[in-house]
Scaffold this active site. Structure first.
Site, PDB file in Angstrom:
ATOM      1  N   THR A  96       0.195  -7.837   0.629  1.00  0.00           N
ATOM      2  CA  THR A  96       0.351  -8.830   1.697  1.00  0.00           C
ATOM      3  C   THR A  96       0.914  -8.101   2.909  1.00  0.00           C
ATOM      4  O   THR A  96       2.058  -7.625   2.868  1.00  0.00           O
ATOM      5  CB  THR A  96       1.328  -9.946   1.267  1.00  0.00           C
ATOM      6  OG1 THR A  96       0.829 -10.570   0.096  1.00  0.00           O
ATOM      7  CG2 THR A  96       1.473 -10.991   2.373  1.00  0.00           C
ATOM      8  N   LYS A 171      -3.702 -15.872   3.877  1.00  0.00           N
ATOM      9  CA  LYS A 171      -2.439 -15.749   3.124  1.00  0.00           C
ATOM     10  C   LYS A 171      -1.255 -16.241   3.978  1.00  0.00           C
ATOM     11  O   LYS A 171      -0.419 -17.009   3.511  1.00  0.00           O
ATOM     12  CB  LYS A 171      -2.250 -14.277   2.713  1.00  0.00           C
ATOM     13  CG  LYS A 171      -0.932 -13.956   2.051  1.00  0.00           C
ATOM     14  CD  LYS A 171      -0.851 -14.385   0.618  1.00  0.00           C
ATOM     15  CE  LYS A 171       0.529 -14.091   0.036  1.00  0.00           C
ATOM     16  NZ  LYS A 171       0.682 -14.564  -1.324  1.00  0.00           N
ATOM     17  N   LYS A 246       9.551 -12.701   3.997  1.00  0.00           N
ATOM     18  CA  LYS A 246       8.584 -11.664   4.410  1.00  0.00           C
ATOM     19  C   LYS A 246       7.293 -12.324   4.918  1.00  0.00           C
ATOM     20  O   LYS A 246       6.784 -11.984   5.985  1.00  0.00           O
ATOM     21  CB  LYS A 246       8.267 -10.746   3.212  1.00  0.00           C
ATOM     22  CG  LYS A 246       7.176  -9.727   3.523  1.00  0.00           C
ATOM     23  CD  LYS A 246       6.593  -9.049   2.283  1.00  0.00           C
ATOM     24  CE  LYS A 246       5.292  -8.351   2.658  1.00  0.00           C
ATOM     25  NZ  LYS A 246       4.548  -7.808   1.554  1.00  0.00           N
TER      26      LYS A 246
HETATM   27  P1  NAD Z   1       6.586  -3.902  -6.149  1.00  0.00           P
HETATM   28  O1  NAD Z   1       7.654  -3.402  -5.261  1.00  0.00           O
HETATM   29  O2  NAD Z   1       6.904  -4.314  -7.534  1.00  0.00           O
HETATM   30  O3  NAD Z   1       5.380  -2.816  -6.237  1.00  0.00           O
HETATM   31  C1  NAD Z   1       4.985  -2.010  -5.179  1.00  0.00           C
HETATM   32  C2  NAD Z   1       4.760  -0.610  -5.763  1.00  0.00           C
HETATM   33  O4  NAD Z   1       4.250   0.229  -4.730  1.00  0.00           O
HETATM   34  C3  NAD Z   1       6.052   0.052  -6.263  1.00  0.00           C
HETATM   35  O5  NAD Z   1       5.892   0.410  -7.627  1.00  0.00           O
HETATM   36  C4  NAD Z   1       6.214   1.265  -5.360  1.00  0.00           C
HETATM   37  O6  NAD Z   1       6.776   2.392  -6.014  1.00  0.00           O
HETATM   38  C5  NAD Z   1       4.777   1.518  -4.950  1.00  0.00           C
HETATM   39  N1  NAD Z   1       4.645   2.302  -3.742  1.00  0.00           N
HETATM   40  C6  NAD Z   1       5.317   2.208  -2.574  1.00  0.00           C
HETATM   41  N2  NAD Z   1       4.893   3.160  -1.705  1.00  0.00           N
HETATM   42  C7  NAD Z   1       3.931   3.865  -2.355  1.00  0.00           C
HETATM   43  C8  NAD Z   1       3.126   4.973  -2.008  1.00  0.00           C
HETATM   44  N3  NAD Z   1       3.226   5.543  -0.802  1.00  0.00           N
HETATM   45  N4  NAD Z   1       2.251   5.454  -2.923  1.00  0.00           N
HETATM   46  C9  NAD Z   1       2.137   4.891  -4.145  1.00  0.00           C
HETATM   47  N5  NAD Z   1       2.889   3.829  -4.542  1.00  0.00           N
HETATM   48  C10 NAD Z   1       3.772   3.346  -3.654  1.00  0.00           C
HETATM   49  O7  NAD Z   1       5.921  -5.133  -5.340  1.00  0.00           O
HETATM   50  P2  NAD Z   1       4.968  -6.265  -5.939  1.00  0.00           P
HETATM   51  O8  NAD Z   1       5.783  -7.451  -6.331  1.00  0.00           O
HETATM   52  O9  NAD Z   1       4.025  -5.647  -6.911  1.00  0.00           O
HETATM   53  O10 NAD Z   1       4.185  -6.705  -4.613  1.00  0.00           O
HETATM   54  C11 NAD Z   1       3.123  -5.923  -4.095  1.00  0.00           C
HETATM   55  C12 NAD Z   1       2.482  -6.710  -2.953  1.00  0.00           C
HETATM   56  O11 NAD Z   1       2.009  -7.961  -3.434  1.00  0.00           O
HETATM   57  C13 NAD Z   1       3.434  -7.031  -1.788  1.00  0.00           C
HETATM   58  O12 NAD Z   1       2.747  -6.873  -0.582  1.00  0.00           O
HETATM   59  C14 NAD Z   1       3.812  -8.490  -2.042  1.00  0.00           C
HETATM   60  O13 NAD Z   1       4.141  -9.171  -0.859  1.00  0.00           O
HETATM   61  C15 NAD Z   1       2.523  -9.027  -2.649  1.00  0.00           C
HETATM   62  N6  NAD Z   1       2.695 -10.188  -3.520  1.00  0.00           N
HETATM   63  C16 NAD Z   1       3.654 -10.189  -4.470  1.00  0.00           C
HETATM   64  C17 NAD Z   1       3.811 -11.317  -5.281  1.00  0.00           C
HETATM   65  C18 NAD Z   1       4.874 -11.363  -6.361  1.00  0.00           C
HETATM   66  O14 NAD Z   1       5.116 -12.447  -6.903  1.00  0.00           O
HETATM   67  N7  NAD Z   1       5.509 -10.239  -6.707  1.00  0.00           N
HETATM   68  C19 NAD Z   1       2.964 -12.437  -5.117  1.00  0.00           C
HETATM   69  C20 NAD Z   1       1.951 -12.370  -4.152  1.00  0.00           C
HETATM   70  C21 NAD Z   1       1.823 -11.250  -3.356  1.00  0.00           C
END
Ligand code: NAD
Length: 297
Positions: A96, A171, A246
Site C-alpha cells: 500500500t 485502496k 498510514k
Molecule cells: P511487514 O513489515 O510485516 O513486512 C514488510 C517486509 O518487507 C518486512 O519483512 C521487511 O523486512 C521487508 N522489507 C523492507 N524493505 C525491504 C527491502 N528493501 N528488500 C526486501 N525486503 C524488505 O508489513 P506487512 O504487514 O506485511 O505489510 C506489507 C504491506 O501491505 C504494507 O504496505 C501494508 O500497508 C500493506 N497491508 C498490510 C495489511 C496488514 O494487515 N498487515 C493489510 C493490508 C495491506
C-alpha cells in the site's frame, strides 16, 4: 508452473508467497529480516541473498513492502529489480503506497519493456493466509491478463480498477471511507449511551436502518455488541490504528495530488494522529471510540 520472485516476506508477503508455493510455483524470495526468512523458508520459499537474485530468472515478481520509499528503492535504486529482471517480466506490487510513486514505478517498468500492476490488498493477515484477499489492480489490460492467474492464487476477489496507479487510488478511497465511518459510528454510539440508549438496542435498530455501514456491522467499536470484534477482545487488532493512520495520510496525499476536497478525510487523519500519538498505534483502529468518549488521551 512459473518461477515467481517475491520481495518482502513479512506478515502479508510471507503467507502470500506460501500460497504461490502451494499452487505449484517455484517461489524465489528475498527479505532481510531473519524472522521473515525463516518463516518463508518453512513455507517452501527458496530465499536468496538479494532482490536482484530473486528476480533474475523469474517470469513474475511480487513485491509486498512497507511503504513507497521501500518500493522506490527496491524497484529503482542501486541493484533495482527492474534492471535486474529479464525483459517482459510481470511485476505486481501489492504494497500500500502513494499513487505518485506507484505511477512513477509503472512508467519506469514500461520503459524497460516490463508489464506492471499495482495490486494493493484488503483482508489483512488472515486474508493473506487464506488466499482470500481482495486485490484492487491498476495497469494495462495486457498486464492484467498476464498477472491474473497469479493474483487469483493470493486473492479471493481480483478487480481491474483501470490505469496504472488505480489500485492504489481504490485502496486509499476505500480506507478513507472506513476511517471516517468508524469515527461516525463511534460518535453516534457514544452519544446514544450518554442519552441512555443501550448500545445493543441502537445496533439492533441502526444495523437495519439508513445509518448502517460496514464499520458498524463488522468492527463495531463497543465491546460485546458484535461477537468476535476487536472491541470484544480489548481492542487487540484486527487492523491496527497505526496502519489506519498510514492509509489516511496516503488519502490526503492523493487528495492533494488531485486537488480533491476531502474535509472529512482530513479530520479523520487529524483524529487518528492524536490517537496514535497518545501511544495507541498497536491497538485496533476501533479503539478510537475511547478517545471520543474522553477515556484515553
Ligand atoms: P511487514 O513489515 O510485516 O513486512 C514488510 C517486509 O518487507 C518486512 O519483512 C521487511 O523486512 C521487508 N522489507 C523492507 N524493505 C525491504 C527491502 N528493501 N528488500 C526486501 N525486503 C524488505 O508489513 P506487512 O504487514 O506485511 O505489510 C506489507 C504491506 O501491505 C504494507 O504496505 C501494508 O500497508 C500493506 N497491508 C498490510 C495489511 C496488514 O494487515 N498487515 C493489510 C493490508 C495491506
Amino acid at each position: 508452473m512459473a518461477k515467481v520472485g517475491f520481495i518482502g516476506l513479512g506478515n502479508m508477503g510471507g503467507p502470500m508467497a506460501g500460497n504461490l508455493v502451494d499452487a505449484g510455483h517455484e517461489v524465489i524470495g528475498f527479505d532481510m529480516a531473519p524472522g521473515a526468512i525463516e518463516a518463508a523458508t518453512e513455507r517452501g520459499v527458496e530465499v536468496v541473498g538479494s532482490a536482484a537474485e530473486a528476480v533474475a530468472v523469474a517470469a513474475v515478481v511480487f513485491t509486498m513492502l512497507p511503504a513507497g520509499t521501500h518500493v522506490r528503492q527496491v524497484y529503482l535504486g542501486e541493484d533495482g529489480i527492474l534492471a535486474a529482471a529479464p525483459k517482459g517480466t510481470v511485476f505486481i506490487d501489492s504494497s500500500t503506497i502513494d499513487v505518485a510513486t506507484a505511477r512513477a514505478v509503472h512508467e519506469a517498468a514500461s520503459a524497460l519493456g516490463h508489464d506492471m500492476l499495482d495490486a494493493p490488498v484488503s483482508g489483512g493477515v488472515a486474508g493473506a493466509e487464506a488466499g482470500s484477499l481482495t486485490m484492487m489492480v491498476g495497469g494495462t489490460a495486457k498486464a492484467f491478463s498476464r498477472g491474473t492467474p497469479y493474483l487469483e492464487v493470493v486473492g479471493g476477489k481480483v478487480v481491474h480498477a483501470g490505469q496504472a496507479g488505480n489500485g492504489q487510488v481504490a485502496k486509499v478511497c476505500n480506507n478513507m471511507i472506513l476511517g471516517i465511518s468508524m469515527l461516525a459510528v463511534s460518535e453516534a454510539f457514544t452519544m446514544g449511551e450518554k442519552l441512555g440508549l443501550d448500545p445493543q438496542t441502537l445496533f439492533e435498530i441502526s444495523s437495519t436502518s439508513s445509518g448502517s455501514c460496514w464499520a458498524m456491522l463488522n468492527h463495531n467499536p463497543v465491546p460485546g455488541v458484535v461477537e468476535g470484534s476487536a472491541a470484544s477482545r480489548d481492542y487487540a487488532p484486527g487492523f491496527a490504528a497505526g496502519m489506519m493512520l498510514k492509509d489516511l495520510k496516503l488519502s490526503q496525499e492523493a487528495a492533494a495530488l488531485s486537488n480533491a476536497a476531502t474535509p472529512l478525510g482530513a479530520e479523520a487523519t487529524a483524529l487518528y494522529t492524536l490517537f496514535v500519538n497518545a501511544g495507541n498505534a498497536a491497538k485496533d483502529y476501533s479503539a478510537i471510540v475511547k478517545m471520543i468518549r474522553g477515556e484515553s488521551g
